[in-house]
Design a protein around this motif. Structure first.
Motif, PDB file in Angstrom:
ATOM      1  N   GLY A  39     -69.658  11.301 -66.750  1.00 32.74           N
ATOM      2  CA  GLY A  39     -70.580  11.710 -67.797  1.00 32.74           C
ATOM      3  C   GLY A  39     -70.460  10.873 -69.054  1.00 32.74           C
ATOM      4  N   HIS A  40     -69.408  10.104 -69.169  1.00 27.18           N
ATOM      5  CA  HIS A  40     -69.208   9.233 -70.329  1.00 27.18           C
ATOM      6  C   HIS A  40     -69.074   7.779 -69.892  1.00 27.18           C
ATOM      7  CE1 HIS A  40     -68.481  12.942 -72.559  1.00 27.18           C
ATOM      8  NE2 HIS A  40     -67.586  13.272 -71.645  1.00 27.18           N
ATOM      9  N   ASP A  41     -68.244   7.541 -68.922  1.00 26.33           N
ATOM     10  CA  ASP A  41     -68.053   6.212 -68.350  1.00 26.33           C
ATOM     11  C   ASP A  41     -68.951   6.106 -67.116  1.00 26.33           C
ATOM     12  OD1 ASP A  41     -67.213   3.880 -67.133  1.00 26.33           O
ATOM     13  OD2 ASP A  41     -65.082   4.301 -67.336  1.00 26.33           O
ATOM     14  N   PRO A  42     -69.846   5.100 -67.027  1.00 22.57           N
ATOM     15  CA  PRO A  42     -70.738   4.994 -65.864  1.00 22.57           C
ATOM     16  C   PRO A  42     -69.988   4.724 -64.563  1.00 22.57           C
ATOM     17  CG  PRO A  42     -70.921   3.049 -67.262  1.00 22.57           C
ATOM     18  CD  PRO A  42     -70.126   4.054 -68.024  1.00 22.57           C
ATOM     19  N   GLU A  43     -68.759   4.188 -64.640  1.00 20.99           N
ATOM     20  CA  GLU A  43     -67.950   3.925 -63.452  1.00 20.99           C
ATOM     21  C   GLU A  43     -66.541   4.469 -63.681  1.00 20.99           C
ATOM     22  OE1 GLU A  43     -68.933   2.666 -60.642  1.00 20.99           O
ATOM     23  OE2 GLU A  43     -70.955   2.030 -61.213  1.00 20.99           O
ATOM     24  N   PRO A  44     -66.372   5.803 -63.681  1.00 20.78           N
ATOM     25  CA  PRO A  44     -65.062   6.372 -64.025  1.00 20.78           C
ATOM     26  C   PRO A  44     -63.942   5.989 -63.073  1.00 20.78           C
ATOM     27  CG  PRO A  44     -66.536   8.067 -63.157  1.00 20.78           C
ATOM     28  CD  PRO A  44     -67.363   6.848 -63.381  1.00 20.78           C
ATOM     29  N   LEU A  45     -64.286   5.630 -61.835  1.00 19.68           N
ATOM     30  CA  LEU A  45     -63.261   5.240 -60.883  1.00 19.68           C
ATOM     31  C   LEU A  45     -62.537   3.976 -61.328  1.00 19.68           C
ATOM     32  CD1 LEU A  45     -61.964   5.773 -58.081  1.00 19.68           C
ATOM     33  CD2 LEU A  45     -63.737   4.313 -57.100  1.00 19.68           C
ATOM     34  N   GLU A  46     -63.213   3.148 -62.108  1.00 19.97           N
ATOM     35  CA  GLU A  46     -62.616   1.893 -62.552  1.00 19.97           C
ATOM     36  C   GLU A  46     -61.445   2.108 -63.505  1.00 19.97           C
ATOM     37  OE1 GLU A  46     -63.504  -1.147 -61.642  1.00 19.97           O
ATOM     38  OE2 GLU A  46     -65.363  -0.758 -60.549  1.00 19.97           O
ATOM     39  N   SER A  47     -61.480   3.167 -64.277  1.00 19.16           N
ATOM     40  CA  SER A  47     -60.501   3.363 -65.347  1.00 19.16           C
ATOM     41  C   SER A  47     -59.352   4.255 -64.902  1.00 19.16           C
ATOM     42  CB  SER A  47     -61.187   3.986 -66.570  1.00 19.16           C
ATOM     43  OG  SER A  47     -60.231   4.307 -67.564  1.00 19.16           O
ATOM     44  N   ILE A 109     -54.948   0.317 -70.271  1.00 24.93           N
ATOM     45  CA  ILE A 109     -56.229   0.972 -70.548  1.00 24.93           C
ATOM     46  C   ILE A 109     -57.424   0.095 -70.163  1.00 24.93           C
ATOM     47  CG2 ILE A 109     -57.707   1.868 -72.389  1.00 24.93           C
ATOM     48  CD1 ILE A 109     -55.223   2.983 -73.711  1.00 24.93           C
ATOM     49  N   PRO A 110     -57.432  -1.200 -70.471  1.00 22.96           N
ATOM     50  CA  PRO A 110     -58.558  -2.032 -69.978  1.00 22.96           C
ATOM     51  C   PRO A 110     -58.536  -2.130 -68.456  1.00 22.96           C
ATOM     52  CG  PRO A 110     -57.355  -3.134 -71.748  1.00 22.96           C
ATOM     53  CD  PRO A 110     -56.522  -1.964 -71.339  1.00 22.96           C
ATOM     54  N   ASP A 111     -59.679  -2.432 -67.864  1.00 19.55           N
ATOM     55  CA  ASP A 111     -59.745  -2.582 -66.415  1.00 19.55           C
ATOM     56  C   ASP A 111     -60.478  -3.875 -66.062  1.00 19.55           C
ATOM     57  OD1 ASP A 111     -62.614  -1.938 -66.397  1.00 19.55           O
ATOM     58  OD2 ASP A 111     -61.982   0.123 -66.791  1.00 19.55           O
ATOM     59  N   ARG A 112     -60.827  -4.021 -64.792  1.00 15.87           N
ATOM     60  CA  ARG A 112     -61.365  -5.296 -64.320  1.00 15.87           C
ATOM     61  C   ARG A 112     -62.747  -5.609 -64.870  1.00 15.87           C
ATOM     62  NH1 ARG A 112     -62.932  -4.012 -57.964  1.00 15.87           N
ATOM     63  NH2 ARG A 112     -64.142  -2.122 -58.351  1.00 15.87           N
ATOM     64  N   ARG A 113     -63.393  -4.650 -65.501  1.00 12.04           N
ATOM     65  CA  ARG A 113     -64.722  -4.919 -66.027  1.00 12.04           C
ATOM     66  C   ARG A 113     -64.705  -5.952 -67.145  1.00 12.04           C
ATOM     67  NH1 ARG A 113     -66.690   1.280 -66.430  1.00 12.04           N
ATOM     68  NH2 ARG A 113     -64.442   1.532 -66.754  1.00 12.04           N
ATOM     69  N   LEU A 114     -63.612  -6.015 -67.893  1.00 12.02           N
ATOM     70  CA  LEU A 114     -63.485  -7.075 -68.897  1.00 12.02           C
ATOM     71  C   LEU A 114     -63.495  -8.445 -68.228  1.00 12.02           C
ATOM     72  CD1 LEU A 114     -60.882  -6.067 -71.646  1.00 12.02           C
ATOM     73  CD2 LEU A 114     -63.331  -6.491 -71.902  1.00 12.02           C
ATOM     74  N   LEU A 115     -62.737  -8.574 -67.150  1.00  9.77           N
ATOM     75  CA  LEU A 115     -62.710  -9.839 -66.420  1.00  9.77           C
ATOM     76  C   LEU A 115     -64.074 -10.133 -65.809  1.00  9.77           C
ATOM     77  CD1 LEU A 115     -61.120 -12.239 -65.314  1.00  9.77           C
ATOM     78  CD2 LEU A 115     -60.461 -10.818 -63.375  1.00  9.77           C
ATOM     79  N   MET A 116     -64.747  -9.109 -65.309  1.00  8.46           N
ATOM     80  CA  MET A 116     -66.057  -9.316 -64.690  1.00  8.46           C
ATOM     81  C   MET A 116     -67.060  -9.872 -65.694  1.00  8.46           C
ATOM     82  SD  MET A 116     -66.291  -5.867 -62.344  1.00  8.46           S
ATOM     83  CE  MET A 116     -67.969  -6.179 -61.811  1.00  8.46           C
ATOM     84  N   ILE A 117     -67.081  -9.314 -66.890  1.00  6.20           N
ATOM     85  CA  ILE A 117     -68.076  -9.760 -67.862  1.00  6.20           C
ATOM     86  C   ILE A 117     -67.765 -11.171 -68.340  1.00  6.20           C
ATOM     87  CG2 ILE A 117     -66.980  -8.897 -69.971  1.00  6.20           C
ATOM     88  CD1 ILE A 117     -70.714  -8.631 -69.061  1.00  6.20           C
ATOM     89  N   VAL A 118     -66.468 -11.501 -68.470  1.00  8.78           N
ATOM     90  CA  VAL A 118     -66.087 -12.854 -68.881  1.00  8.78           C
ATOM     91  C   VAL A 118     -66.411 -13.856 -67.784  1.00  8.78           C
ATOM     92  CG1 VAL A 118     -64.115 -14.332 -69.432  1.00  8.78           C
ATOM     93  CG2 VAL A 118     -64.317 -12.087 -70.505  1.00  8.78           C
ATOM     94  N   TRP A 147     -70.766   0.654 -73.999  1.00  5.58           N
ATOM     95  CA  TRP A 147     -69.800   1.307 -74.870  1.00  5.58           C
ATOM     96  C   TRP A 147     -68.404   1.286 -74.251  1.00  5.58           C
ATOM     97  CZ3 TRP A 147     -67.830   2.153 -79.151  1.00  5.58           C
ATOM     98  CH2 TRP A 147     -66.921   3.174 -79.397  1.00  5.58           C
ATOM     99  N   THR A 148     -68.326   1.416 -72.942  1.00  2.11           N
ATOM    100  CA  THR A 148     -67.022   1.349 -72.280  1.00  2.11           C
ATOM    101  C   THR A 148     -66.379  -0.008 -72.513  1.00  2.11           C
ATOM    102  OG1 THR A 148     -67.720   2.909 -70.565  1.00  2.11           O
ATOM    103  CG2 THR A 148     -65.827   1.515 -70.067  1.00  2.11           C
ATOM    104  N   LEU A 149     -67.161  -1.090 -72.366  1.00  5.17           N
ATOM    105  CA  LEU A 149     -66.635  -2.427 -72.613  1.00  5.17           C
ATOM    106  C   LEU A 149     -66.257  -2.619 -74.078  1.00  5.17           C
ATOM    107  CD1 LEU A 149     -68.980  -4.638 -70.418  1.00  5.17           C
ATOM    108  CD2 LEU A 149     -66.514  -4.384 -70.173  1.00  5.17           C
ATOM    109  N   THR A 150     -67.066  -2.077 -74.971  1.00  6.87           N
ATOM    110  CA  THR A 150     -66.757  -2.165 -76.399  1.00  6.87           C
ATOM    111  C   THR A 150     -65.421  -1.502 -76.699  1.00  6.87           C
ATOM    112  OG1 THR A 150     -69.121  -2.169 -76.947  1.00  6.87           O
ATOM    113  CG2 THR A 150     -67.576  -1.624 -78.714  1.00  6.87           C
ATOM    114  N   HIS A 151     -65.209  -0.337 -76.102  1.00  3.56           N
ATOM    115  CA  HIS A 151     -63.945   0.355 -76.318  1.00  3.56           C
ATOM    116  C   HIS A 151     -62.777  -0.450 -75.748  1.00  3.56           C
ATOM    117  CE1 HIS A 151     -60.726   3.224 -75.193  1.00  3.56           C
ATOM    118  NE2 HIS A 151     -60.974   3.672 -76.392  1.00  3.56           N
ATOM    119  N   GLN A 152     -62.982  -1.098 -74.604  1.00  4.81           N
ATOM    120  CA  GLN A 152     -61.900  -1.885 -74.026  1.00  4.81           C
ATOM    121  C   GLN A 152     -61.579  -3.103 -74.888  1.00  4.81           C
ATOM    122  OE1 GLN A 152     -62.141  -2.686 -69.849  1.00  4.81           O
ATOM    123  NE2 GLN A 152     -62.831  -0.630 -69.341  1.00  4.81           N
ATOM    124  N   VAL A 153     -62.583  -3.718 -75.470  1.00 11.59           N
ATOM    125  CA  VAL A 153     -62.335  -4.817 -76.406  1.00 11.59           C
ATOM    126  C   VAL A 153     -61.537  -4.302 -77.604  1.00 11.59           C
ATOM    127  CG1 VAL A 153     -63.424  -6.436 -77.999  1.00 11.59           C
ATOM    128  CG2 VAL A 153     -64.332  -6.159 -75.695  1.00 11.59           C
TER     129      VAL A 153
END
Length: 356
Positions: A39-47, A109-118, A147-153
């Motif tokens: 309901g907050h993170d579109p991919e909660p399994l990632e975190s 706390i960060p996950d692979r989505r940071l690497l994916m976007i980079v 917003w999830t990526l923003t929070h991870q940054v």
């Protein structure tokens, strides 16, 4: 200002912690923008925090922020912690809190989505021409969540300042120079000659691991079903996934080549290939900053793969598709060590203490 980071990093960590204390309180009382869970993170399994309800996590975030604000301010006054009545246990607690906060915020706390976007940003830009020429579709990637990526940054930024707090406080505690870390008795492993020796081993590991990953992705792109079923291979081929993986593999190969520069002459002086800078000194920060950031996001992504690998959602092809990624924490740590060795070799005399 960056060269004077020990003077302000404690205040930066305090400000960051106070901001997150305010956000935690805001989320505790129902405010919008909570970054974790369904309901907050579109991919909660990632975190790793995807299963935490807001009613539990938000107050913890607020408490962490409030404690961090106090600890960060205390770290700016290490002399006060040495006054009578202040024992060594309190100093250890301050240092331990700073170090654990840095590790959690940087790689847990960060996950692979940071690497994916980079990684996908240059790939998608480069594949735009291919789409125009062939009319094919770009591979679909997960809904990353802005917003999830923003929070991870924000988490990584907080981790960096808390790492600075831990380093500067530890240096003050042992009466070393807060800017360079050197004291009357410099550890033998930090000398330039020692760093050159163990740095080569770190570089070797940081080169081999991405090449293992690249070999599997290029094998699939070239039609070699390395460890995957025929059905799974055909699905990936229909969706252009294997060529997207080959593009990522090419980036990994490029990163491995650049990593070699941390232990080679051309990593210190521009080679003739770079004709417009040939023979000139390579600024250390040009290698240290990106290598440090890559080590962080690779380690955090690898830790997520270690966590996901043993979930029931992953089936027979998981070991082949995710096996190389299980080595990524080793890659990240080795790259961080190689970067540290590069820094130790290239640092000159300290502008504050004069030691060299």
């Amino acid at each position: 200002m960056l060269s004077r980071w020990p003077a302000w990093v404690g205040y930066a960590a305090s400000a960051w912690s106070l901001l997150y204390a305010a956000l935690g309180l805001f989320w505790t009382f129902g405010g919008a923008g909570f970054p974790f869970g369904a309901g907050h993170d579109p991919e909660p399994l990632e975190s790793i925090l995807g299963g935490l309800p807001r009613t539990t996590a938000a107050p913890v975030i607020a408490g962490f922020g409030l404690i961090g604000t106090v600890v960060a301010l205390a770290s700016t006054r290490p002399g006060a912690l040495r006054r009578p009545g202040r024992n060594a246990a309190l100093r250890i607690l301050v240092l331990g809190f700073a170090a654990l906060s840095a590790v959690a915020l940087l790689v847990v706390i960060p996950d692979r989505r940071l690497l994916m976007i980079v990684a996908y940003a240059p790939i998608l830009a480069g594949m735009g021409l291919w789409v125009l020429l062939t009319g094919s579709d770009l591979p679909t990637i997960a809904n990353l969540g802005l917003w999830t990526l923003t929070h991870q940054v924000g988490s990584v930024l907080g981790g960096l300042v808390w790492a600075g707090v831990a380093v500067s406080f530890a240096r003050r505690k042992r009466a070393a120079c807060v800017r360079c870390g050197r004291g009357d008795q410099t550890p033998a492993w930090t000398t330039s000659a020692a760093a050159a020796r163990w740095g080569r081993w770190a570089v070797g590991v940081a080169v081999v691991v991405p090449l293992v990953y690249a070999a599997t992705r290029w094998a699939w792109a070239l039609g070699i079903r390395l460890g995957i079923s025929e059905e799974f291979y055909q699905q990936g081929r229909a969706n252009n996934i294997w060529w997207a993986g080959a593009a990522l593999a090419t980036l990994a190969i490029g990163g491995a080549v650049l990593t070699l520069g941390l232990a080679q002459r051309w990593g210190e002086t521009y080679p003739r290939l770079v004709w417009f800078r040939a023979g000139r000194r390579v600024p250390p920060a040009l290698a240290i900053v990106p290598a440090s950031l890559v080590s962080i996001i690779v380690t955090s992504a690898g830790l997520e793969y270690l966590r996901l690998m043993f979930r029931p959602e992953f089936q027979e092809n998981s070991w082949a598709t995710m096996g190389p990624e299980l080595l990524w924490p080793l890659w990240g740590v080795a790259l961080a060590a190689a970067t540290l060795a590069y820094h130790l070799r290239r640092r000159g005399a300290c502008a504050d203490c004069g030691r060299g």
